[in-house]
Design a protein around this motif. Structure first.
Motif, PDB file in Angstrom:
ATOM      1  N   LEU A   1       0.829  -1.208   0.000  1.00 27.41           N
ATOM      2  CA  LEU A   1       0.000   0.000   0.000  1.00 27.41           C
ATOM      3  C   LEU A   1       0.867   1.263   0.000  1.00 27.41           C
ATOM      4  CD1 LEU A   1      -2.845  -0.979   2.507  1.00 27.41           C
ATOM      5  CD2 LEU A   1      -3.045  -0.675   0.026  1.00 27.41           C
ATOM      6  N   ILE A   2       1.980   1.203   0.737  1.00 32.98           N
ATOM      7  CA  ILE A   2       2.890   2.356   0.760  1.00 32.98           C
ATOM      8  C   ILE A   2       3.501   2.584  -0.623  1.00 32.98           C
ATOM      9  CG2 ILE A   2       5.101   3.195   1.679  1.00 32.98           C
ATOM     10  CD1 ILE A   2       4.351   1.842   4.331  1.00 32.98           C
ATOM     11  N   LEU A   3       3.926   1.507  -1.277  1.00 33.76           N
ATOM     12  CA  LEU A   3       4.516   1.639  -2.608  1.00 33.76           C
ATOM     13  C   LEU A   3       3.531   2.224  -3.605  1.00 33.76           C
ATOM     14  CD1 LEU A   3       6.573  -1.685  -2.943  1.00 33.76           C
ATOM     15  CD2 LEU A   3       7.309   0.540  -2.086  1.00 33.76           C
ATOM     16  N   LEU A   4       2.259   1.917  -3.421  1.00 32.33           N
ATOM     17  CA  LEU A   4       1.225   2.450  -4.316  1.00 32.33           C
ATOM     18  C   LEU A   4       1.155   3.975  -4.237  1.00 32.33           C
ATOM     19  CD1 LEU A   4      -1.089   1.996  -6.286  1.00 32.33           C
ATOM     20  CD2 LEU A   4      -2.603   1.592  -4.324  1.00 32.33           C
ATOM     21  N   LYS A   5       1.485   4.541  -3.086  1.00 25.09           N
ATOM     22  CA  LYS A   5       1.459   5.997  -2.925  1.00 25.09           C
ATOM     23  C   LYS A   5       2.498   6.684  -3.815  1.00 25.09           C
ATOM     24  CE  LYS A   5       0.014   5.867   1.948  1.00 25.09           C
ATOM     25  NZ  LYS A   5       0.411   6.250   3.331  1.00 25.09           N
ATOM     26  N   TYR A   6       3.541   5.935  -4.177  1.00 26.71           N
ATOM     27  CA  TYR A   6       4.642   6.514  -4.955  1.00 26.71           C
ATOM     28  C   TYR A   6       4.726   5.834  -6.323  1.00 26.71           C
ATOM     29  CZ  TYR A   6       5.655   7.972  -0.180  1.00 26.71           C
ATOM     30  OH  TYR A   6       5.551   8.492   1.081  1.00 26.71           O
ATOM     31  N   LYS A   7       3.608   5.790  -7.008  1.00 28.90           N
ATOM     32  CA  LYS A   7       3.514   5.039  -8.261  1.00 28.90           C
ATOM     33  C   LYS A   7       4.338   5.643  -9.389  1.00 28.90           C
ATOM     34  CE  LYS A   7      -0.789   7.323  -9.670  1.00 28.90           C
ATOM     35  NZ  LYS A   7      -2.204   7.107 -10.066  1.00 28.90           N
ATOM     36  N   ASP A   8       4.761   6.908  -9.260  1.00 31.19           N
ATOM     37  CA  ASP A   8       5.562   7.547 -10.307  1.00 31.19           C
ATOM     38  C   ASP A   8       7.038   7.656  -9.926  1.00 31.19           C
ATOM     39  OD1 ASP A   8       3.390   7.866 -12.023  1.00 31.19           O
ATOM     40  OD2 ASP A   8       2.797   9.752 -11.084  1.00 31.19           O
ATOM     41  N   ILE A   9       7.469   6.793  -9.023  1.00 30.72           N
ATOM     42  CA  ILE A   9       8.885   6.704  -8.656  1.00 30.72           C
ATOM     43  C   ILE A   9       9.376   5.300  -8.997  1.00 30.72           C
ATOM     44  CG2 ILE A   9      10.569   6.691  -6.780  1.00 30.72           C
ATOM     45  CD1 ILE A   9       8.853   8.682  -5.281  1.00 30.72           C
ATOM     46  N   TYR A  10      10.436   5.206  -9.772  1.00 28.88           N
ATOM     47  CA  TYR A  10      11.048   3.904 -10.008  1.00 28.88           C
ATOM     48  C   TYR A  10      12.056   3.649  -8.896  1.00 28.88           C
ATOM     49  CZ  TYR A  10      13.414  -0.098 -11.912  1.00 28.88           C
ATOM     50  OH  TYR A  10      13.936  -1.355 -12.055  1.00 28.88           O
ATOM     51  N   MET A  11      11.854   2.570  -8.176  1.00 25.11           N
ATOM     52  CA  MET A  11      12.660   2.279  -6.988  1.00 25.11           C
ATOM     53  C   MET A  11      13.822   1.359  -7.353  1.00 25.11           C
ATOM     54  SD  MET A  11       9.508   1.959  -4.297  1.00 25.11           S
ATOM     55  CE  MET A  11       8.468   3.403  -4.006  1.00 25.11           C
TER      56      MET A  11
ATOM     57  N   GLU B   1       9.523   8.095 -12.818  1.00 25.90           N
ATOM     58  CA  GLU B   1       9.086   7.321 -13.980  1.00 25.90           C
ATOM     59  C   GLU B   1       7.583   7.114 -13.858  1.00 25.90           C
ATOM     60  OE1 GLU B   1       9.453   2.771 -15.115  1.00 25.90           O
ATOM     61  OE2 GLU B   1      11.327   3.812 -15.564  1.00 25.90           O
ATOM     62  N   ASN B   2       6.842   7.480 -14.882  1.00 24.45           N
ATOM     63  CA  ASN B   2       5.392   7.355 -14.831  1.00 24.45           C
ATOM     64  C   ASN B   2       4.965   5.896 -14.695  1.00 24.45           C
ATOM     65  OD1 ASN B   2       5.049  10.130 -15.124  1.00 24.45           O
ATOM     66  ND2 ASN B   2       4.896  10.021 -17.346  1.00 24.45           N
ATOM     67  N   ASP B   3       3.999   5.692 -13.831  1.00 28.43           N
ATOM     68  CA  ASP B   3       3.400   4.361 -13.642  1.00 28.43           C
ATOM     69  C   ASP B   3       4.452   3.281 -13.382  1.00 28.43           C
ATOM     70  OD1 ASP B   3       0.784   5.389 -14.114  1.00 28.43           O
ATOM     71  OD2 ASP B   3       1.161   5.330 -16.262  1.00 28.43           O
ATOM     72  N   ALA B   4       5.349   3.554 -12.463  1.00 23.97           N
ATOM     73  CA  ALA B   4       6.405   2.590 -12.130  1.00 23.97           C
ATOM     74  C   ALA B   4       5.937   1.561 -11.101  1.00 23.97           C
ATOM     75  CB  ALA B   4       7.624   3.331 -11.585  1.00 23.97           C
ATOM     76  N   PHE B   5       4.698   1.701 -10.633  1.00 24.58           N
ATOM     77  CA  PHE B   5       4.208   0.844  -9.553  1.00 24.58           C
ATOM     78  C   PHE B   5       4.301  -0.645  -9.883  1.00 24.58           C
ATOM     79  CE2 PHE B   5       0.459  -1.462  -7.847  1.00 24.58           C
ATOM     80  CZ  PHE B   5       0.838  -1.498  -6.513  1.00 24.58           C
ATOM     81  N   VAL B   6       3.907  -1.011 -11.087  1.00 26.90           N
ATOM     82  CA  VAL B   6       3.900  -2.432 -11.449  1.00 26.90           C
ATOM     83  C   VAL B   6       5.311  -3.014 -11.376  1.00 26.90           C
ATOM     84  CG1 VAL B   6       3.486  -4.107 -13.294  1.00 26.90           C
ATOM     85  CG2 VAL B   6       1.806  -2.316 -12.840  1.00 26.90           C
ATOM     86  N   GLU B   7       6.281  -2.303 -11.942  1.00 29.76           N
ATOM     87  CA  GLU B   7       7.669  -2.771 -11.891  1.00 29.76           C
ATOM     88  C   GLU B   7       8.169  -2.888 -10.454  1.00 29.76           C
ATOM     89  OE1 GLU B   7      10.370  -1.195 -15.245  1.00 29.76           O
ATOM     90  OE2 GLU B   7       8.827   0.339 -15.028  1.00 29.76           O
TER      91      GLU B   7
END
Length: 227
Positions: A109-119, A147-153
């Motif tokens: 859930l926390i990672l979802l908050k930062y969906k436009d950051i590639y970690m 990075e846009n929409d990096a959440f999935v990665e």
């Protein structure tokens, strides 16, 4: 915040006791205010450290980005100290399976908050498990970028790392596990680095059910998963 720092100050910090082992990028030191300073192995000409405007109690975002006053090059950055043990060797055997699931879902859930950051470099060494508070903390964010929409990665990588942590936690009998069709398919994905957004939960749920059936009793801890 951008902070200029003198070369002799950097030299004094480098003489202090190190916090953990030196990493690929640099060395960390604990400051008196319970902050951590990471100094790169050398002054970086092209290095950019982002997201010093963000804050999360479970992610060590940069606070001050440090620049050498003389050369104007990037020297390092500060971050909050987050407690926990690296997942390089997996989880402790007495931890409950449900606790791990809860911690995983919390971090997801926390990672979802930062969906436009590639970690970048979201690896076991940078995932800490806080056994006291039953949470996962993330350190070393200096390689993260927009990075846009990096959440999935990010989630796919997080899943793979979490699955690795589980497998590191006990001696895996792959031959036995692969007798189960569902586990065999998931392990094939894992071994071939075929990431999947739901791979970790699928794996832990199927493994828990399979071992419970084998033992003819409900498994509760990591130790119970040994077969």
């Amino acid at each position: 915040m951008k902070v200029w720092i003198e070369s002799d100050t950097l030299s004094k910090i480098r003489k202090k006791d190190k916090l953990g082992k030196p990493g690929k990028e640099g060395v960390c030191y604990l400051l008196p205010d319970n902050k951590v300073i990471k100094l790169f192995h050398g002054l970086e000409k092209k290095k950019k450290v982002y997201f010093d405007c963000l804050s999360n109690p479970q992610i060590a975002f940069p606070i001050d980005v440090l620049y050498d006053r003389e050369s104007k090059l990037t020297a390092g950055y500060t971050m909050n100290y987050l407690q926990g043990e690296s997942l390089l060797d997996g989880f402790k055997e007495d931890i409950s399976i449900q606790e791990i699931k809860n911690a995983y879902l919390n971090m997801r859930l926390i990672l979802l908050k930062y969906k436009d950051i590639y970690m970048d470099d979201l690896c076991l060494e940078n995932l800490l498990y806080d056994y006291e508070n039953k949470k996962i903390n993330i350190i070393d964010t200096s390689r993260w970028f927009k990075e846009n929409d990096a959440f999935v990665e990010n989630i796919e990588n997080f899943n793979w790392q979490m699955m690795t942590a589980i497998l590191y936690s006990f001696r895996v009998n792959y031959t036995k596990l692969k007798q189960n069709k569902e586990l065999n398919e998931i392990l094939k994905q894992y071994e071939n680095h075929i990431h999947d957004i739901s791979m970790f939960l699928n794996f832990i749920n199927v493994l828990e059910r399979y071992v419970s059936e084998e033992r003819q009793e409900k498994v509760k801890t990591i130790r119970d998963l040994k077969i």
